[in-house]
Enzyme design. Structure first.
Site, mmCIF file in Angstrom:
data_model
loop_
_atom_site.group_PDB
_atom_site.id
_atom_site.type_symbol
_atom_site.label_atom_id
_atom_site.label_comp_id
_atom_site.label_asym_id
_atom_site.label_seq_id
_atom_site.Cartn_x
_atom_site.Cartn_y
_atom_site.Cartn_z
ATOM 1 N N GLU A 17 0.828 -1.211 0.000
ATOM 2 C CA GLU A 17 0.000 0.000 0.000
ATOM 3 C C GLU A 17 0.865 1.266 0.000
ATOM 4 O O GLU A 17 0.515 2.266 -0.624
ATOM 5 C CB GLU A 17 -0.920 0.020 1.232
ATOM 6 C CG GLU A 17 -2.058 -0.998 1.199
ATOM 7 C CD GLU A 17 -1.637 -2.382 1.681
ATOM 8 O OE1 GLU A 17 -0.414 -2.628 1.887
ATOM 9 O OE2 GLU A 17 -2.521 -3.247 1.843
ATOM 10 N N SER A 435 22.214 -6.999 -21.191
ATOM 11 C CA SER A 435 20.820 -6.665 -21.476
ATOM 12 C C SER A 435 20.732 -5.440 -22.371
ATOM 13 O O SER A 435 21.572 -4.538 -22.308
ATOM 14 C CB SER A 435 20.062 -6.421 -20.175
ATOM 15 O OG SER A 435 20.659 -5.392 -19.434
ATOM 16 N N HIS A 696 23.853 4.755 -15.890
ATOM 17 C CA HIS A 696 22.895 5.158 -14.855
ATOM 18 C C HIS A 696 22.171 6.438 -15.208
ATOM 19 O O HIS A 696 21.289 6.876 -14.490
ATOM 20 C CB HIS A 696 23.613 5.321 -13.515
ATOM 21 C CG HIS A 696 24.303 4.062 -13.100
ATOM 22 N ND1 HIS A 696 25.600 3.786 -13.469
ATOM 23 C CD2 HIS A 696 23.872 2.995 -12.400
ATOM 24 C CE1 HIS A 696 25.941 2.604 -12.986
ATOM 25 N NE2 HIS A 696 24.922 2.099 -12.344
#
Ligand code: GLN
Ligand code: ZN
Length: 760
Positions: A17, A435, A696
């Site tokens: 939540e 990747s 990054h």
């Protein structure tokens, strides 16, 4: 009576939540009031859960919208100048701007909290740093609980840990520990205010008790606690955790605080001696329930430690607690109905741990719930003998390992000769870390396949097409060694764990990694083995699409273990060997399938380092051995790569060399190649690919920049053993920036070749 106490409860909620609310708030889809209301609901639910479970000492201020260290920075008014803070209340918006950055100010740095997978915001100090009480959160939450009829023990991170984990960000030459006095002043204010509000105890965390401390740090601790303990009307429970106190024992026992919490899981061997040393006025909080793993406590074994301590401490002065905050455990087992039969019976998440704490506290007073004790013993017994855990084949295979299994056939120079004969790579070969961008389509198609909405055939066709495009692109750009792009992988551990025996995955077993980022670590519950090949299909396919060498791509054994909840019934070193054998089988299968180069990523190699220096050699021994075991099965002509995405190698460079990978790629661009000094000073013997492209950030590095970085590398390392690659995988980036960046990288490599190689 002994008290059942808690040091902290997960704040993320049973169904994440907190994540949903904070991210909606950041996106402008949720009002501030609504976010605050979600926080209040979570706190209230957690307090009531603890009360209902029978916890006597319930924490407050363990809640955070982002991070507890960040909240401390706000409480202490330690907000870096670039955030333009107005000096008034440092509330959640100030905290969020520090955590996430603003248009004009870069975010505070984040790093790992001790040896957990949780990250904290690093406090910043400079010549301008001053402290003042600047946030009301800790007081508000105490009052909030009080208004609900719950008397709490507020939690703070202590001044010595706060200073030790922070960093000086200017060039003033400031000694951060010189700030201790001014910092402690604010802690005094906080304690006085809490006392006024009716708090009788406060929990102050000093987990640096589990570290090797300098004389300065010791002096800071002594001075600070002499002052804090003198604040009248409130008692301090000083909490050390994450390890043994060892040589810090006398220091901690000598402090004038009213109570001491110790980690009696990792520090089980010290517990009785600490109890003997605590004297007859102070309270001992015994952390008997592991706060950072998911296994049921062996209540019988815990009671033995308890009994040894009770020889010295009366139960009026005893608290039973988790070893550390339960923040590092998933919330509840109640929703894990899909777990393999029997597995649930062995586990305890935060909620279940509360019941264990209460059981042990009552047992300390001689009130033993026999039904609980018997059930626990049955579960322990069942687990120890379960066929789910034990795989004879795996155990026999490990037992039969010999020294030769941990070695490549020849030493690196001979391997390099054979590899060059086979691969015929240009000087300064170019490659990537594995990747490629995980686009929306890639993620949606993969998720659709998992849910059954995309058929196997359609999914295969999709992946094949993605690989085709990636291969064609790499060929066009002129890469020397290609990758398939990892489009089929969600996560570098989960992808493998899901295919291995001995690994289980929970449905909602989330733990906070940082801010609104949570991870769901797999559980290694039994002997690990590999039923079938895991990556061969796509690597083989990718190789079939090109004449250039394709790199097979795997996650290494240390990382596979480090990013999981690991079984506690055998040493980590044994578990990692089993994982290494599974990876070894995969590497051998890739070799058979025609892959001449295979990369085995060890992103978590450094994080696995123990907190104490003296424990490093043992870790580095088994960790490097595991890598060598994984890689040791292939021919000399097969090139083994590894990859590590960080930049501190100075103190572990020998172990890195001992892994004996033919080539290592590392993160270097952000540190301007500084870390290469470690590789140069040590004369690192094998090949190395220092990252020249900082992945990054979405920024596209220019050719010149990368040329400059490569020149720095050439100054310290032999050209003949250098590779050219980015810092890390590109999955978090978009094609729009990746394509030009890779093109620039290839061009940079070309310029350097022209300059240095033909001349050589
Ligand atoms: N091969 C992985 C990738 O490219 C490596 C990721 C990592 O080191 N974190 O994404
Ligand atoms: Zn990386």
């Amino acid at each position: 009576m002994a008290q059942a106490s808690n040091l902290g409860f997960p704040r993320i909620g049973e169904r994440r939540e907190l994540k949903k609310a904070t991210e909606a708030y950041w996106a402008g889809q949720l009002e501030r009031e609504a976010l605050l209301a979600t926080g209040a609901e979570l706190r209230s639910a957690n307090w009531n859960k603890q009360r209902a479970a029978g916890i006597d000492v319930i924490p407050s201020n363990d809640f955070s919208f982002y991070d507890g260290m960040l909240d401390m920075a706000c409480l202490l008014g330690n907000v870096p100048a670039r955030f333009d803070w107005d000096g008034a209340n440092a509330g959640i918006d100030v905290a969020f701007s520090m955590a996430r950055g603003t248009d004009s100010a870069i975010a505070c740095e984040m790093t790992k909290w001790f040896d957990t997978n949780y990250h904290y915001l690093v406090p910043e100090f400079s010549a301008e740093t001053s402290f003042k009480l600047a946030a009301s959160k800790i007081f508000d939450e105490f009052v909030e609980a009080r208004d609900q009829g719950i008397h709490t023990r507020p939690v703070l991170i202590g001044p010595a840990t706060y200073l030790s984990l922070g960093k000086v960000t200017d060039h003033s030459g400031l000694d951060k520990f010189s700030l201790a006095g001014a910092l402690t002043d604010v802690y005094v204010d906080v304690l006085e205010r809490l006392a006024e509000l009716g708090a009788d105890w406060v929990q102050i965390d000093e987990p640096i008790g589990a570290l090797d401390l300098t004389d300065t740090q010791r002096a800071v601790i002594e001075t600070a606690y002499a002052r804090l303990a003198a604040v009248s009307g409130i008692k301090i429970m000083l909490a050390s955790y994450f390890g043994e106190l060892r040589d810090n024992t006398a220091l901690f026992l000598g402090l004038p605080v009213a109570g001491l919490h110790v980690d009696a899981v990792r520090g089980r061997d010290e517990a009785a001696a600490l109890a003997a040393g605590i004297g007859d006025r102070r309270t001992l909080s015994l952390g008997l329930v592991d706060g950072r793993n998911i296994w049921k406590t062996d209540l019988g074994a815990a009671r033995e430690i308890l009994a040894a301590c009770q020889a010295h401490v009366t139960s009026e002065r005893l608290q039973i607690a988790p070893s550390c905050s339960l923040l590092h455990s998933p919330v509840t087992l109640r929703h894990e109905t899909q777990l393999a039969h029997g597995l649930c019976d062995w586990l305890a998440f935060a909620e279940e741990k509360l019941a264990e704490i209460v059981f042990l506290a009552r047992a300390a007073d001689g009130v033993v719930d026999n039904a609980v004790a018997a059930d626990n013993q049955r579960a322990m017994h069942h687990r120890a003998r379960s066929t789910l855990i034990h795989n004879d084949l795996v155990q026999r295979r490990v037992a039969a390992l010999t020294a030769a299994d941990y070695r490549r056939r020849s030493a690196y120079p001979e391997r390099a000769r054979q590899q060059q004969a086979k691969l015929k790579l240009a000087a300064l070969p170019t490659t990537t870390i594995g990747s490629f961008p995980q686009t929306q389509t890639v993620r949606q198609t993969r998720a659709g396949h998992k849910k059954g909405r995309v058929s196997d055939a359609d999914y295969d066709a999709f992946l094949a097409a993605e690989i085709d495009t990636a291969v064609a692109m790499q060929e066009d750009m002129g890469f020397d060694m290609l990758v398939h792009g990892e489009f089929e992988r969600n996560d570098m551990v989960e992808y493998f764990g899901e295919q291995l025996e001995g690994y289980a995955f929970t449905k909602l077993g989330w733990v906070q990694s940082y801010g609104s980022r949570y991870v769901k670590p797999p559980i290694i519950y039994g002997d690990v083995s590999r039923p079938t090949a895991m990556t061969v299909k796509w690597s083989k396919y990718a190789q079939s699409r090109t004449r250039k060498p394709m790199k097979g791509m795997l996650t290494g054994p240390v990382t596979m273990v480090q990013w999981a909840f690991v079984r506690d019934d055998q040493p980590r070193a044994d578990t990692v060997k089993q994982v290494a054998l599974a990876i070894r089988d995969e590497i051998c299968d890739l070799e058979k399938a025609g892959l001449a180069a295979i990369q085995c990523d060890e992103a978590a190699f450094r994080e696995g380092l123990p907190l104490r220096r003296s424990d490093w050699p043992a870790y580095l021994d088994w960790a490097t051995a595991a890598f060598r075991l994984a890689a040791g099965g292939v021919a000399d002509s097969t090139q083994i790569h590894t990859h590590m995405c960080y930049s501190e190698f100075n103190d572990i460079i020998e172990a890195i060399a001992a892994m004996d990978a033919d080539c290592i790629s590392i993160e270097t661009s952000r540190s301007q190649m500084e870390l290469l000094d470690a590789f140069a000073a040590f004369a690192y013997p094998n090949e190395i690919g220092p990252g020249v492209y900082d992945i990054h950030s979405p920024r596209v590095p220019s050719v010149d920049e990368m040329v400059e970085l490569l020149e720095k590398a050439i100054n310290v390392l032999p050209v003949a053993r250098l590779w050219v690659n980015p810092d890390c995988g590109l999955k978090t980036r978009g094609w729009a920036e990746v394509k030009p960046a890779l093109e620039n990288m290839i061009e940079a490599a070309g310029r350097i070749r022209a300059r240095y190689v033909s001349a050589a």
